[in-house]
Design a protein around this motif. Structure first.
Motif, mmCIF file in Angstrom:
data_model
loop_
_atom_site.group_PDB
_atom_site.id
_atom_site.type_symbol
_atom_site.label_atom_id
_atom_site.label_comp_id
_atom_site.label_asym_id
_atom_site.label_seq_id
_atom_site.Cartn_x
_atom_site.Cartn_y
_atom_site.Cartn_z
ATOM 1 N N LYS A 97 0.837 -1.195 0.000
ATOM 2 C CA LYS A 97 0.000 0.000 0.000
ATOM 3 C C LYS A 97 0.879 1.255 0.000
ATOM 4 O O LYS A 97 1.860 1.331 0.737
ATOM 5 C CB LYS A 97 -0.898 -0.020 1.241
ATOM 6 C CG LYS A 97 -1.818 1.163 1.437
ATOM 7 C CD LYS A 97 -2.594 0.977 2.746
ATOM 8 C CE LYS A 97 -3.487 2.168 3.029
ATOM 9 N NZ LYS A 97 -4.204 2.023 4.321
ATOM 10 N N TYR A 98 0.508 2.248 -0.843
ATOM 11 C CA TYR A 98 1.308 3.470 -0.966
ATOM 12 C C TYR A 98 0.397 4.691 -1.081
ATOM 13 O O TYR A 98 -0.642 4.649 -1.746
ATOM 14 C CB TYR A 98 2.168 3.451 -2.235
ATOM 15 C CG TYR A 98 2.964 2.198 -2.461
ATOM 16 C CD1 TYR A 98 4.274 2.079 -1.988
ATOM 17 C CD2 TYR A 98 2.418 1.130 -3.176
ATOM 18 C CE1 TYR A 98 5.017 0.931 -2.223
ATOM 19 C CE2 TYR A 98 3.151 -0.021 -3.413
ATOM 20 C CZ TYR A 98 4.441 -0.114 -2.930
ATOM 21 O OH TYR A 98 5.162 -1.267 -3.168
ATOM 22 N N LEU A 99 0.826 5.799 -0.494
ATOM 23 C CA LEU A 99 0.188 7.082 -0.777
ATOM 24 C C LEU A 99 0.541 7.524 -2.193
ATOM 25 O O LEU A 99 1.698 7.417 -2.614
ATOM 26 C CB LEU A 99 0.665 8.144 0.214
ATOM 27 C CG LEU A 99 -0.105 8.265 1.528
ATOM 28 C CD1 LEU A 99 0.635 9.208 2.460
ATOM 29 C CD2 LEU A 99 -1.524 8.743 1.283
ATOM 30 N N ASP A 100 -0.443 8.029 -2.913
ATOM 31 C CA ASP A 100 -0.225 8.518 -4.278
ATOM 32 C C ASP A 100 0.293 9.949 -4.196
ATOM 33 O O ASP A 100 -0.469 10.919 -4.246
ATOM 34 C CB ASP A 100 -1.531 8.442 -5.070
ATOM 35 C CG ASP A 100 -1.346 8.759 -6.542
ATOM 36 O OD1 ASP A 100 -0.220 9.118 -6.941
ATOM 37 O OD2 ASP A 100 -2.326 8.651 -7.298
ATOM 38 N N GLY A 101 1.602 10.092 -4.071
ATOM 39 C CA GLY A 101 2.205 11.395 -3.783
ATOM 40 C C GLY A 101 2.233 12.366 -4.931
ATOM 41 O O GLY A 101 2.494 13.554 -4.723
ATOM 42 N N ASN A 102 1.987 11.900 -6.158
ATOM 43 C CA ASN A 102 1.946 12.851 -7.279
ATOM 44 C C ASN A 102 0.655 12.714 -8.088
ATOM 45 O O ASN A 102 0.600 13.062 -9.266
ATOM 46 C CB ASN A 102 3.184 12.731 -8.170
ATOM 47 C CG ASN A 102 3.160 11.502 -9.048
ATOM 48 O OD1 ASN A 102 2.327 10.614 -8.873
ATOM 49 N ND2 ASN A 102 4.065 11.438 -10.006
ATOM 50 N N LEU A 128 5.711 16.649 -4.680
ATOM 51 C CA LEU A 128 4.642 16.297 -3.760
ATOM 52 C C LEU A 128 3.384 17.036 -4.222
ATOM 53 O O LEU A 128 3.254 18.246 -4.047
ATOM 54 C CB LEU A 128 4.988 16.675 -2.320
ATOM 55 C CG LEU A 128 3.938 16.262 -1.276
ATOM 56 C CD1 LEU A 128 3.765 14.744 -1.247
ATOM 57 C CD2 LEU A 128 4.314 16.780 0.105
ATOM 58 N N MET A 129 2.477 16.304 -4.832
ATOM 59 C CA MET A 129 1.245 16.867 -5.362
ATOM 60 C C MET A 129 0.142 15.813 -5.228
ATOM 61 O O MET A 129 -0.312 15.228 -6.206
ATOM 62 C CB MET A 129 1.421 17.265 -6.832
ATOM 63 C CG MET A 129 0.330 18.178 -7.363
ATOM 64 S SD MET A 129 0.363 18.382 -9.158
ATOM 65 C CE MET A 129 2.043 18.872 -9.458
ATOM 66 N N PRO A 130 -0.288 15.531 -4.009
ATOM 67 C CA PRO A 130 -1.240 14.445 -3.787
ATOM 68 C C PRO A 130 -2.657 14.836 -4.201
ATOM 69 O O PRO A 130 -2.942 16.020 -4.444
ATOM 70 C CB PRO A 130 -1.157 14.231 -2.275
ATOM 71 C CG PRO A 130 -0.810 15.581 -1.742
ATOM 72 C CD PRO A 130 0.102 16.204 -2.761
ATOM 73 N N PRO A 131 -3.569 13.880 -4.263
ATOM 74 C CA PRO A 131 -4.980 14.218 -4.477
ATOM 75 C C PRO A 131 -5.466 15.200 -3.422
ATOM 76 O O PRO A 131 -5.018 15.172 -2.266
ATOM 77 C CB PRO A 131 -5.688 12.858 -4.345
ATOM 78 C CG PRO A 131 -4.646 11.842 -4.678
ATOM 79 C CD PRO A 131 -3.355 12.419 -4.154
ATOM 80 N N LEU A 132 -6.395 16.067 -3.803
ATOM 81 C CA LEU A 132 -6.862 17.094 -2.880
ATOM 82 C C LEU A 132 -7.599 16.506 -1.681
ATOM 83 O O LEU A 132 -7.751 17.173 -0.657
ATOM 84 C CB LEU A 132 -7.785 18.088 -3.604
ATOM 85 C CG LEU A 132 -7.237 18.746 -4.872
ATOM 86 C CD1 LEU A 132 -8.188 19.847 -5.339
ATOM 87 C CD2 LEU A 132 -5.834 19.292 -4.695
ATOM 88 N N CYS A 133 -8.032 15.256 -1.796
ATOM 89 C CA CYS A 133 -8.782 14.610 -0.714
ATOM 90 C C CYS A 133 -7.884 14.096 0.403
ATOM 91 O O CYS A 133 -8.387 13.648 1.443
ATOM 92 C CB CYS A 133 -9.595 13.443 -1.266
ATOM 93 S SG CYS A 133 -8.555 12.056 -1.830
ATOM 94 N N ILE A 134 -6.584 14.140 0.252
ATOM 95 C CA ILE A 134 -5.675 13.581 1.252
ATOM 96 C C ILE A 134 -5.944 14.214 2.614
ATOM 97 O O ILE A 134 -6.264 15.406 2.715
ATOM 98 C CB ILE A 134 -4.202 13.787 0.819
ATOM 99 C CG1 ILE A 134 -3.251 12.932 1.655
ATOM 100 C CG2 ILE A 134 -3.824 15.254 0.845
ATOM 101 C CD1 ILE A 134 -1.819 12.937 1.131
ATOM 102 N N THR A 135 -5.829 13.432 3.679
ATOM 103 C CA THR A 135 -6.051 13.961 5.022
ATOM 104 C C THR A 135 -4.774 14.593 5.568
ATOM 105 O O THR A 135 -3.673 14.389 5.034
ATOM 106 C CB THR A 135 -6.498 12.849 5.980
ATOM 107 O OG1 THR A 135 -5.400 11.934 6.171
ATOM 108 C CG2 THR A 135 -7.708 12.096 5.427
#
Length: 414
Positions: free
Chosen positions: A49-54, A391-398
């Motif tokens: 599992k990974y955060l989608d950082g871009n 670093l440009m994650p989805p706007l929904c990131i907490t």
């Protein structure tokens, strides 16, 4: 390694060709196979599992597998998946064009030309700008003015606007005539003849993306608009990256209350779900194409105004309203500023941080690619531009997920 993972990798290495990727290195490595997404997270075929950082190359807005966006596509599939836009209309395209124009004051950006991706949105604007001059008595105005280190896409016309030699130099002589400048001071000192021969100026507003996330000075976009008005040169804004909330407003140009003559959109237009682009322009430009057959804009794509893409783009705009996306984004932007300041202060490997809204670049000492690979071990996926970690994650990131992302970069940089 699971059998299905091995089979997919073998087929990839045997048959696939990846963009912006040294293929020799690729076939010698062990790529991740991404198979699932939920919110700001992605999973690979091995269950990691990974955060989608871009944001899956700067496209995803509201997160993966969003129920509203999913439902919009399913509903449209129940009607029709694609119809021709050459000589026909479709409901979703009409509704989307109206919504996009509605973000700007009445009498400004009134027309929308749909295409497939960021490069073609730029290509449309370039061809419109040239043909407009041909049809309004200024056929000599065939050139463009662009900025050093700019990136505007990879189709032949768009590539000629690019200021990154590694990507564009070998193709430059095959494209449009372009004059490059470093900023407003250089622009003001251009020879009068160069300006007279130019149809438009093109810029990534507020921040250049491929130039390692390099922001422009505050107020520069407003100055550029005033210069264009004084010189009768069209202003073309490439908001392929900056559009749809990335800078904290729906569009970057809204920060300085600038209305361009051409606005190019893609990436986040469909929330990151489907390839689709739009080029917005004014009534004055549109009206120059009215009349006999020789004034028609002969340009288009088989999938122009694809109903599935339009449906999910409309759903994305609904989510912006219903979830108050931009309002909820503001404290996250403030947190990004705080986290990056702390990262720079505490990590000896971080040379600089550059940030505009929810777009950030972290410049490191030891090579961006190595840091990005190491960040995977700490649960973050992203991609570098040279030595700058995006670093440009989805706007929904907490906020907690943001902290995890920056901590992954800190640990990876060492």
């Amino acid at each position: 390694m699971r059998d299905d993972t091995r089979r997919w990798i073998e087929a990839d290495k045997k048959h696939c060709w990846h963009p912006f990727t040294p293929q020799q290195t690729w076939v010698e490595g062990e790529p991740l196979v991404l198979v699932r997404g939920e919110g700001a997270w992605l999973w690979d075929s091995e269950g990691r599992k990974y955060l989608d950082g871009n944001s899956s190359i700067w496209t995803n807005i509201h997160g993966h597998n969003h129920p509203v966006l999913n439902a919009a596509i399913v509903r449209q599939l129940g009607e029709v998946s694609h119809t021709s836009y050459l000589g026909f209309a479709n409901p979703r395209a009409s509704e989307l064009a109206e919504r996009l124009c509605g973000f700007f004051p009445t009498g400004t950006l009134e027309r929308v030309f749909f295409s497939d991706d960021g490069s073609t949105a730029i290509e449309c604007a370039m061809k419109m700008a040239i043909q407009y001059r041909q049809q309004t008595g200024e056929p000599e105005r065939m050139g463009f003015i662009a900025f050093d280190q700019a990136y505007h896409g990879d189709t032949m016309g768009a590539a000629s606007l690019g200021g990154v030699s590694r990507f564009h130099e070998r193709f430059r002589r095959h494209g449009a005539p372009v004059t490059f400048v470093s900023g407003m001071e250089a622009l003001r000192h251009l020879p009068a003849e160069t300006i007279k021969d130019s149809a438009a100026v093109v810029i990534e507003p507020l921040i250049q993306g491929v130039n390692e996330m390099c922001p422009w000075p505050a107020g520069m976009l407003r100055e550029l608009r005033e210069w264009c008005d004084a010189q009768d040169v069209h202003l073309m804004l490439d908001e392929v990256m900056t559009g749809f909330g990335r800078t904290g407003k729906m569009f970057a140009c809204q920060h300085e209350e600038v209305i361009p003559d051409f606005l190019c959109l893609a990436k986040g237009l469909t929330g990151g779900y489907m390839p689709m682009a739009a080029t917005l322009t004014t009534a004055a430009v549109y009206e120059a194409f009215l009349g006999e057959a020789d004034r028609v804009f002969y340009y288009g794509h088989s999938y122009t105004a694809n109903p599935l893409g339009c449906a999910v783009a409309l759903a994305s705009l609904d989510v912006f309203e219903d979830e108050k996306t931009l309002e909820r984004l503001q404290p996250k932007i403030a947190l990004v500023v705080e986290l990056l300041e702390e990262l720079k202060a505490t990590s000896s490997k971080v040379r600089a941080v550059r940030q505009c809204g929810f777009v950030a670049g972290i410049e490191v000492d030891d090579g961006g690619a190595q840091v990005c690979l190491a960040a995977r071990e700490h649960g973050l996926l992203t991609r570098p531009i040279r030595d700058t970690i995006v670093l440009m994650p989805p706007l929904c990131i907490t906020e907690d997920e943001l902290r995890l992302a920056v901590r992954a970069i800190a640990l990876a940089a060492g």
